[in-house]
Each structure stands twice: as C-alpha cells, then as structure tokens.
Write an enzyme that holds these catalytic residues in place. Structure first.
Site, mmCIF file in Angstrom:
data_model
loop_
_atom_site.group_PDB
_atom_site.id
_atom_site.type_symbol
_atom_site.label_atom_id
_atom_site.label_comp_id
_atom_site.label_asym_id
_atom_site.label_seq_id
_atom_site.Cartn_x
_atom_site.Cartn_y
_atom_site.Cartn_z
ATOM 1 N N VAL A 46 41.275 -18.477 -128.665
ATOM 2 C CA VAL A 46 41.370 -19.647 -129.260
ATOM 3 C C VAL A 46 40.150 -20.866 -129.489
ATOM 4 O O VAL A 46 39.693 -21.308 -129.915
ATOM 5 C CB VAL A 46 42.567 -20.684 -128.844
ATOM 6 C CG1 VAL A 46 42.825 -21.782 -129.225
ATOM 7 C CG2 VAL A 46 43.661 -20.116 -128.742
ATOM 8 N N VAL A 144 61.514 -13.486 -139.991
ATOM 9 C CA VAL A 144 61.513 -12.251 -140.690
ATOM 10 C C VAL A 144 60.727 -11.074 -140.182
ATOM 11 O O VAL A 144 59.586 -11.282 -139.878
ATOM 12 C CB VAL A 144 60.660 -12.775 -142.265
ATOM 13 C CG1 VAL A 144 61.504 -11.294 -143.217
ATOM 14 C CG2 VAL A 144 61.633 -14.153 -143.376
ATOM 15 N N GLY A 199 74.184 -4.973 -127.525
ATOM 16 C CA GLY A 199 73.366 -6.167 -127.267
ATOM 17 C C GLY A 199 72.675 -5.857 -128.958
ATOM 18 O O GLY A 199 71.776 -7.003 -129.023
ATOM 19 N N LYS A 217 66.336 -14.838 -144.667
ATOM 20 C CA LYS A 217 65.268 -14.408 -144.725
ATOM 21 C C LYS A 217 65.038 -13.803 -146.092
ATOM 22 O O LYS A 217 63.403 -13.699 -146.717
ATOM 23 C CB LYS A 217 65.417 -12.719 -143.588
ATOM 24 C CG LYS A 217 65.460 -13.133 -142.416
ATOM 25 C CD LYS A 217 65.827 -11.848 -141.889
ATOM 26 C CE LYS A 217 65.923 -12.493 -140.346
ATOM 27 N NZ LYS A 217 67.008 -10.802 -139.621
#
Length: 446
Positions: A46, A144, A199, A217
């Site tokens: 960064v 998405v 799950g 989406k």
C-alpha cells in the site's frame, strides 16, 4: 533518505490508514486475521500501514481467537462516523443496517469495501452516487463468486470491449446439489440434507435453492457488463427444487448435464440493443466448459466481441476465499487513498432496456406422459407447429402403465421465444392424449 509525499487525506504521509470492520463472522474474522498476520507485506504493497480501528459486532462476549478484544464494539454507527477511520469493510450482509452504515461511512469521507450482493442488487445506484459525490471508492469484488476475480475484469480489464454474454455458475450450494444428483443419482432432498450437514447450505436454504442469491449476483454482473442499471427485480428467477432424478437422467441421455445458471446477454432486437438477465436451471452440453464445474465451485464465462470467450473459475464461497477478494479490494482502495484518487465508479451510461422473459429465445427440453396409441405423436407435433415452435428431436419411451400402456415422450426444440414455448406447453397440457407435462427445461450453451 526517502522524502515522504504530503498525505492527500490530511496528516503525516506515514500515518497508518485506519480500517473499520463491520462484522466478524467467518469472513470478517478471516479479514481481521489477514490484516494482522500480513501487516508488513500490506504496508509494503500500500505504501502506508493498515491498522484496525475497530470491529462492530452484535455481541462482544464471544471468544474470537487471535483478535484483540479491545477492538470490538456494538456501536457500529459510532465506529463508521469516527474521524480517524479512512476505510470501512462491510461483511454483515442484508439490507439494513448495512445500507445506513455504508452511506454514513461514505458521508464521513471513508472508502468502502462490501461483500453485500443483496444490497448492491437492490440499491446499488444510491450507494454509487453517494460515493461519487463524496469522491471515495466503493469496491465489491467479494459480492459475486467469492475469490474469483470477475468484478474487476468487467469493471476495468474489459471496459474497452463490447461484452455480449456473461453466463456462469454463481452459487456453490446449488452446484453442489446438482453435481451430486448427476454423479451419484441421489435425490434433491437427500443431497440438500448432505449440503446442510457439510455447511454448504444454510438451515434455511431458500436464498440458494430458490435462486435469490444467484439473481442478486446476476443483476450486478449484467449492470457491469452492459453499462446499465439492473436490479434484482429485473432478473427472471427460478430455483432448482423441482429438478428430479428423471430430469438428470434425461440430460445424461442427451450428453448434457443440468446446471443452475446466471445468464446475462446483450443483443440487437428490432434495431435496439436490449439485455436479458435470468437465473434458472438448464441443460448444457458436456462439451461446454461449465459442464465440468463440480462441487461447490463457481465459474463464469464472459464472451466479448474482441477478447472472445474467457472463463473465470474457483471457490465461490468460504471464509478465506471471500476474505481474499475483500483484501484485494482493501489494498486497492488504500493505494487510491494514498494517491489521493478514486477508482472507477458506476458506469450506467447505456441504460439498455431489460427484455421480458417472454422475449428470450432459447432451446427447450420437454418431457410428457402420453397415451401410447397411434396418432399421438402427430397430435403433439401439430401443437408445436401451431405455436411456431420447431421440434429438433423426439423420442418415445414405454412407461409400462398397466391401465393404458402409457409412454414418456421426450422432445428437444430448436430455438424459440419463451412466450411461444409457454403457449405450446399450455396447449399440450389440455390435450386428451397427454396425461401430464412432466418437465420443461431450457437447453443452453450451444
């Protein structure tokens, strides 16, 4: 000696960028862990340190290993309004309070990363307008297809091309279920129970199996691909709950497999460029690249005028994969913050009209239970011809019904409008020769 540039956001140029995290579930906790464990690498990427300013949660008395308990707060409103917060990550989901919190963060000058597909599909334009007005970023790669980089290619890499089709498997739960039904011959109910035990599916699987998740989406993908505002309300949605073992078996006989697809297309209709956005189960040939996508994986195929066909594939859900997408966005908006710039915002200049489902043209698979007697095939074929639907193949199978010697009639059509096919099916259901319309499914991917 390196001379630090002035900080466009105010303060010393080596000041850490402060991150507020909204939510600390599976994805949120993975984001918090990555921010801590990879702090030095993130600083190098960064150009400034990234530092957690606080984490908004519903309850602070839950043990969350590896995360400093002093960071937790139940006052999300206060957290996003703090003057020292530069970046906000929203992974709580749902419409409210997520919408209010994101708008508050933007109004206070923070750039935002969200994984909230439901909110973007319902009220994305409002969020984008707020971000543009404030001069901040709103990024949403994780909304998405989990870890798969599909938003940025549509938003940036392919922005100079003309995208014609986006088609994909964007829900891992439904793909897991259909894949198991195809490979093991299991029933929908049995595989759903297995998916819940593993799950992959929630206790209430409605959002997945009825197509709501995929529809949100699809709206996001269509809006990006076709530079138009598309909401979930514009998406034709069907779930997979009616898919039977007989449908799976029929697909196999056709050298096809059944997949739950999000399909976004842009085409010329009567001199006007229109788009269609839909999500539903369909048969696709086994030769199609999406046919081999198994388990809970996602894949998206993009077709454009110049680049041709591109495919993006990978894990579509889960804490670490989704956190990877969140972190990619977080690093990007942090870099933009350091430079004093914002990335691309909403592109809705085209605002192409969305076609009704009745206008969509595709092929169909129809399965009928009919009386096994002379003339039935001719009567059925005449009903198709009357409504302008051409039959490509027809196959009859004995059902060995003791009472009337019934038969199963399986047909595949040439491409036809959805409205014509619907009228045909209604007419077939009223024929005395037809006991029942067993199944109707679209055939895609040719």
């Amino acid at each position: 000696m390196t001379t630090l540039q002035s900080d466009p956001t105010g303060g010393p140029a080596d000041r850490p960028l402060r991150v507020a995290l909204l939510g600390c579930g599976v994805v949120g906790s993975a984001v918090a862990r990555l921010l801590t464990e990879h702090a030095s690498d993130l600083t190098a990427r960064v150009g400034r340190p990234l530092e957690l300013a606080g984490i908004a949660v519903r309850r602070t008395n839950i043990d969350r290993p590896g995360i400093d308990p002093a960071l937790f707060t139940t006052d999300a409103d206060e957290l996003v309004a703090r003057d020292d917060v530069d970046l906000v990550v929203e992974v709580i989901g749902g419409i409210e309070p997520a919408r209010t919190l994101i708008l508050s963060a933007i109004a206070n000058g923070a750039s935002v990363v969200t994984a909230n597909k439901a909110l973007l599909a319902e009220d994305g334009p409002r969020l984008f307008e707020a971000a543009e007005t404030a001069g901040v970023d709103l990024y949403y790669e994780a909304a998405v297809a989990g870890a798969i980089p599909i938003i940025r290619p549509l938003r940036e890499s392919l922005v100079g091309d003309d995208i014609t089709t986006v088609m994909g498997i964007v829900n891992g739960t439904t793909n897991f279920i259909l894949d198991k039904m195809h490979t093991e011959g299991s029933s929908f109910d049995d595989v759903l129970a297995e998916a819940q035990a593993l799950g992959y599916a929630e206790a209430d699987p409605t959002a997945d199996v009825e197509g709501f998740d995929a529809a949100a989406k699809a709206a996001i993908l269509a809006g990006l691909a076709f530079h138009s505002r598309v909401t979930a309300a514009d998406v034709h949605r069907e779930g997979i709950t009616e898919i039977s073992s007989a449908d799976i078996a029929a697909a196999k006989l056709m050298d096809c497999t059944v997949k739950a697809l999000a399909i976004c297309t842009s085409e010329e209709v009567e001199g006007e460029r229109r788009i269609s956005v839909r999500t539903h189960p369909a048969m696709i040939p086994n030769s199609h690249p999406l046919a081999s996508v198994g388990g809970a994986y996602n894949a998206v195929v993009v077709e454009s005028t110049n680049a041709g066909r591109l495919m993006f594939y990978g894990p579509g859900a889960g804490g670490d994969p989704t956190a990877s997408a969140v972190m990619g966005d977080l690093v990007t908006i942090a870099r933009n913050r350091v430079r004093g710039a914002a990335g691309p915002g909403e592109s809705a200049y085209a605002q192409r009209p969305v076609m009704g489902m009745g206008e969509v043209v595709t092929r169909y698979f129809i399965s009928l239970e009919v009386i096994d007697q002379p003339g039935v095939l001719a009567t059925v074929a005449a009903s198709f011809a009357e409504h302008g639907v051409s039959v490509q193949t027809m196959r009859q199978e004995a059902l060995h019904r003791a009472e009337d010697g019934g038969a199963r009639l399986v047909l595949v059509t040439h491409s036809a409008p959805e409205s014509a096919l619907g009228a045909t099916v209604d007419a077939l259901a009223n024929l005395s020769e037809v006991h029942e319309v067993l199944s109707v499914m679209r055939v895609e991917g040719e």
